[in-house]
Design a protein around this motif. Structure first.
Motif, PDB file in Angstrom:
ATOM      1  N   THR A   1       0.887  -1.195   0.204  1.00 34.55           N
ATOM      2  CA  THR A   1       0.207   0.081  -0.107  1.00 34.55           C
ATOM      3  C   THR A   1       0.911   1.419   0.069  1.00 34.55           C
ATOM      4  OG1 THR A   1      -0.220   0.204   2.546  1.00 34.55           O
ATOM      5  CG2 THR A   1      -1.936  -1.063   1.230  1.00 34.55           C
ATOM      6  N   VAL A   2       0.373   2.207  -0.519  1.00 35.55           N
ATOM      7  CA  VAL A   2       0.999   3.591  -0.396  1.00 35.55           C
ATOM      8  C   VAL A   2       0.217   4.547   0.138  1.00 35.55           C
ATOM      9  CG1 VAL A   2       0.226   4.097  -2.971  1.00 35.55           C
ATOM     10  CG2 VAL A   2       2.218   5.309  -2.082  1.00 35.55           C
ATOM     11  N   SER A   3       0.549   5.609   0.627  1.00 36.05           N
ATOM     12  CA  SER A   3      -0.317   6.431   1.440  1.00 36.05           C
ATOM     13  C   SER A   3       0.564   7.663   1.693  1.00 36.05           C
ATOM     14  CB  SER A   3      -0.767   6.054   2.722  1.00 36.05           C
ATOM     15  OG  SER A   3      -0.011   5.574   3.572  1.00 36.05           O
ATOM     16  N   GLY A   4      -0.126   8.805   2.093  1.00 36.07           N
ATOM     17  CA  GLY A   4       0.790  10.009   2.695  1.00 36.07           C
ATOM     18  C   GLY A   4      -0.059  11.258   2.519  1.00 36.07           C
ATOM     19  N   TYR A   5       0.489  12.507   2.524  1.00 37.27           N
ATOM     20  CA  TYR A   5       0.006  13.685   2.574  1.00 37.27           C
ATOM     21  C   TYR A   5       0.388  14.383   1.333  1.00 37.27           C
ATOM     22  CZ  TYR A   5      -1.158  18.342   4.251  1.00 37.27           C
ATOM     23  OH  TYR A   5      -1.654  19.721   4.276  1.00 37.27           O
ATOM     24  N   SER A   6      -0.843  14.917   0.499  1.00 35.89           N
ATOM     25  CA  SER A   6      -0.652  15.597  -0.665  1.00 35.89           C
ATOM     26  C   SER A   6      -0.735  17.005  -0.676  1.00 35.89           C
ATOM     27  CB  SER A   6      -1.503  14.952  -1.936  1.00 35.89           C
ATOM     28  OG  SER A   6      -3.003  14.738  -1.180  1.00 35.89           O
ATOM     29  N   GLY A   7      -0.656  17.395   0.434  1.00 35.44           N
ATOM     30  CA  GLY A   7      -0.849  19.283   0.492  1.00 35.44           C
ATOM     31  C   GLY A   7      -1.934  19.626   1.002  1.00 35.44           C
ATOM     32  N   CYS A   8      -3.004  18.776   0.813  1.00 34.52           N
ATOM     33  CA  CYS A   8      -4.463  19.363   1.375  1.00 34.52           C
ATOM     34  C   CYS A   8      -5.043  18.140   2.084  1.00 34.52           C
ATOM     35  CB  CYS A   8      -5.360  19.718   0.387  1.00 34.52           C
ATOM     36  SG  CYS A   8      -6.709  20.327   0.866  1.00 34.52           S
ATOM     37  N   ASN A   9      -4.993  17.019   1.474  1.00 39.20           N
ATOM     38  CA  ASN A   9      -5.692  15.799   1.996  1.00 39.20           C
ATOM     39  C   ASN A   9      -4.592  14.727   2.105  1.00 39.20           C
ATOM     40  OD1 ASN A   9      -8.649  16.247   1.920  1.00 39.20           O
ATOM     41  ND2 ASN A   9      -8.074  17.061  -0.067  1.00 39.20           N
ATOM     42  N   ARG A  10      -5.113  13.683   3.052  1.00 42.24           N
ATOM     43  CA  ARG A  10      -4.382  12.213   2.925  1.00 42.24           C
ATOM     44  C   ARG A  10      -4.868  11.188   1.829  1.00 42.24           C
ATOM     45  NH1 ARG A  10      -1.142  11.754   6.914  1.00 42.24           N
ATOM     46  NH2 ARG A  10      -1.434  13.245   9.059  1.00 42.24           N
ATOM     47  N   PHE A  11      -3.929  10.609   1.314  1.00 42.65           N
ATOM     48  CA  PHE A  11      -4.513   9.679   0.191  1.00 42.65           C
ATOM     49  C   PHE A  11      -4.145   8.407   0.346  1.00 42.65           C
ATOM     50  CE2 PHE A  11      -0.224  11.248  -0.698  1.00 42.65           C
ATOM     51  CZ  PHE A  11       0.601   9.743  -1.204  1.00 42.65           C
ATOM     52  N   THR A  12      -4.479   7.275  -0.155  1.00 40.64           N
ATOM     53  CA  THR A  12      -3.988   5.891   0.154  1.00 40.64           C
ATOM     54  C   THR A  12      -4.440   4.906  -1.079  1.00 40.64           C
ATOM     55  OG1 THR A  12      -4.292   3.977   1.382  1.00 40.64           O
ATOM     56  CG2 THR A  12      -6.572   5.207   1.016  1.00 40.64           C
ATOM     57  N   GLY A  13      -3.672   4.155  -1.387  1.00 39.56           N
ATOM     58  CA  GLY A  13      -4.006   3.381  -2.493  1.00 39.56           C
ATOM     59  C   GLY A  13      -3.084   2.023  -2.509  1.00 39.56           C
TER      60      GLY A  13
END
Length: 260
Positions: free
Chosen positions: A62-74
């Motif tokens: 899995t990959v996740s993180g913080y993209s400047g405004c929101n948190r993402f996951t995939g």
């Protein structure tokens, strides 16, 4: 006869070359970075000031993180030095246009990446021969765990950069998990940075009702950069003064997560 010998040598060399290539691809795949990274460049443009992050979990892919405004996951797949990042899900926070622009650029770069390079603690995600993301591994792997229990009562809350997790089951067979705003994580990190972690094991509990089951026995544990710091037992609801703010923050975050 001579032709046969030359052909045999050619096939052997080609076979060795292919085998070496496969070995190298397997090595790259098995050594794919696992952990937290801070993004420095997107399409060779400096975005270091935006505090963008990406976290790879090699065991779950899995990959996740913080993209400047929101948190993402995939999720992602690795084949040798090739990488394929699947559809990314993100939270839906409202942010200024400037942050939205950075976020769109980052998420597009991630989904466009199809191969990677590793150089020490730096990973470069590429689309064909073009760099799309350059990120640097960080060592600030922080986990905060609060636990309280007595006869008939159990509560455990553990928080990392991605989720707050909590359970009232002694065996942890049943637990819940929730995401939370990035601002709360920043507040927690600030509180941890203000603590003298080495002194946690020597804290004096302000009351000792838990010694005769009049209160739940509680502990606070902080794991940071491979080291674990844990307090002695104190009364649930009456922590030592130096950790009162962080204990209250953890409990309030859990309360909000339950209401979601």
């Amino acid at each position: 006869m001579k032709f046969t010998f030359i052909l045999t040598v050619f096939i052997s060399i080609a076979s060795c070359g292919n085998s070496e290539k496969k070995i190298n691809e397997i090595a790259i795949s098995e050594n794919f970075p696992n952990g937290n990274y801070k993004i420095g460049l997107i399409n060779d443009s400096n975005e270091a000031s935006s505090e963008l992050t990406i976290i790879f979990n090699d065991s779950l892919k899995t990959v996740s993180g913080y993209s400047g405004c929101n948190r993402f996951t995939g999720s992602y797949e690795i084949n040798g030095s090739n990488i394929k990042i699947g559809s990314l899900a993100a939270t839906r926070m409202s942010c200024p246009e400037e942050k939205n622009a950075v976020e769109s650029k980052m998420l597009e770069a991630l989904t466009n990446a199809n191969n990677f390079l590793i150089d020490d603690e730096t990973i470069t995600l590429k689309k064909d021969d073009t760099n799309v993301i350059t990120a640097f591994q960080t060592q600030n792997n922080l986990m905060i765990t609060y636990q309280a229990s007595t006869r008939g009562f159990f509560e455990k809350i553990w928080i990392n950069q991605e989720h707050i997790n909590f359970s009232n089951d002694y065996n942890l067979d049943v637990s819940e998990s929730s995401e939370y705003p990035d601002t709360l994580w920043n507040e927690l990190e600030k509180m941890v940075n203000e603590l003298d972690l080495d002194s946690l094991s020597n804290l004096e509990a302000p009351s000792k009702s838990s010694h005769h089951d009049a209160a739940a026995a509680a502990t606070l544990q902080i794991e940071l950069n491979g080291k674990t710091y844990k307090t002695p037992i104190f009364d649930h609801g009456n922590p030592p003064k130096s950790i009162e703010n962080i204990v209250n923050k953890v409990l309030s975050m859990k309360k909000k997560a339950v209401k979601q």
